[in-house]
Motif scaffolding. Structure first.
Motif, short mmCIF file in Angstrom:
data_model
loop_
_atom_site.label_atom_id
_atom_site.label_comp_id
_atom_site.label_asym_id
_atom_site.label_seq_id
_atom_site.Cartn_x
_atom_site.Cartn_y
_atom_site.Cartn_z
N SER A 21 -0.59 43.21 44.57
CA SER A 21 -0.99 42.37 43.44
C SER A 21 0.23 41.78 42.77
N SER A 30 -2.73 28.55 36.62
CA SER A 30 -3.68 27.82 37.45
C SER A 30 -3.14 26.48 37.94
N SER A 70 -5.52 35.88 47.95
CA SER A 70 -6.55 35.46 47.01
C SER A 70 -5.91 35.31 45.63
N ARG A 71 -6.61 34.64 44.74
CA ARG A 71 -6.10 34.48 43.37
C ARG A 71 -7.26 34.54 42.39
N ASP A 72 -6.93 34.94 41.18
CA ASP A 72 -7.90 34.96 40.09
C ASP A 72 -7.24 34.25 38.91
N ASN A 73 -7.60 33.00 38.71
CA ASN A 73 -6.96 32.21 37.66
C ASN A 73 -7.35 32.69 36.25
N THR A 74 -8.45 33.42 36.14
CA THR A 74 -8.85 33.95 34.82
C THR A 74 -7.99 35.14 34.42
N LYS A 75 -7.42 35.82 35.42
CA LYS A 75 -6.58 36.99 35.16
C LYS A 75 -5.11 36.73 35.45
N THR A 77 -3.60 36.37 38.34
CA THR A 77 -3.13 37.25 39.40
C THR A 77 -3.30 36.61 40.77
N SER A 79 -3.23 38.08 44.89
CA SER A 79 -3.24 39.31 45.67
C SER A 79 -3.03 39.01 47.14
#
Length: 115
Positions: A21, A30, A70-75, A77, A79
Motif C-alpha cells: 500500500s 486524483s 489499484s487506486r482509491d482516490n477517496t482514500k 492510496t 496498492s
C-alpha cells in the motif's frame, strides 16, 4: 508536491502473495497518474506497474499476470497486489507518480522472496 509512504512488504516464500500500500498526501492525488517501481539488490530502480487517473493499467512484462495495481482516490492510496512471487521479485518497492517526481520518493517497502 506529493508525499508518499509505502507499507506492506515482508518475507514471503516463493509462490506466496503480498499486498503493498502507498498513502499519498500533500497534493491532489486524483490528478496524478501513479506507478509502482522497485529496486532489486545491486540493480537500478525499475518501473513495475502504472494506473492512470481514469483507471487504465499497464504492467512491466515481469509483472503481467501476477501483479495487480489499484487506486482509491477517496482514500488517496494506491496498492499493488503481488501474487505468485518469485525470488527475483526481491526488491525495495516504491510508489510515485508517472513520471516519477524526484522529490517525492519515499522510503519504500522491502519485499523478500525466499524459502
Amino acid at each position: 508536491q506529493v508525499q508518499l509512504v509505502e507499507s506492506g512488504g515482508g518475507l514471503v516464500q516463493p509462490g506466496g502473495s503480498l499486498r503493498l500500500s502507498c498513502a499519498a498526501s500533500g497534493s491532489i492525488f486524483s490528478s496524478y497518474d501513479m506507478a509502482w517501481y522497485r529496486q532489486p539488490p545491486g540493480k537500478q530502480r525499475e518501473w513495475v506497474a502504472s494506473i492512470f487517473r481514469r483507471g487504465l493499467r499497464d504492467y512491466a512484462d515481469s509483472a503481467k499476470g501476477r501483479f495487480t495495481i489499484s487506486r482509491d482516490n477517496t482514500k488517496n492510496t494506491v496498492s499493488l497486489l503481488l501474487n505468485m512471487l518469485k525470488p527475483e521479485d526481491t526488491a525495495l518497492y516504491y510508489c510515485n507518480s508517472l513520471p516519477p517526481k524526484t522529490d517525492s520518493w519515499g522510503q519504500g517497502t522491502q519485499v523478500t522472496v525466499s524459502s
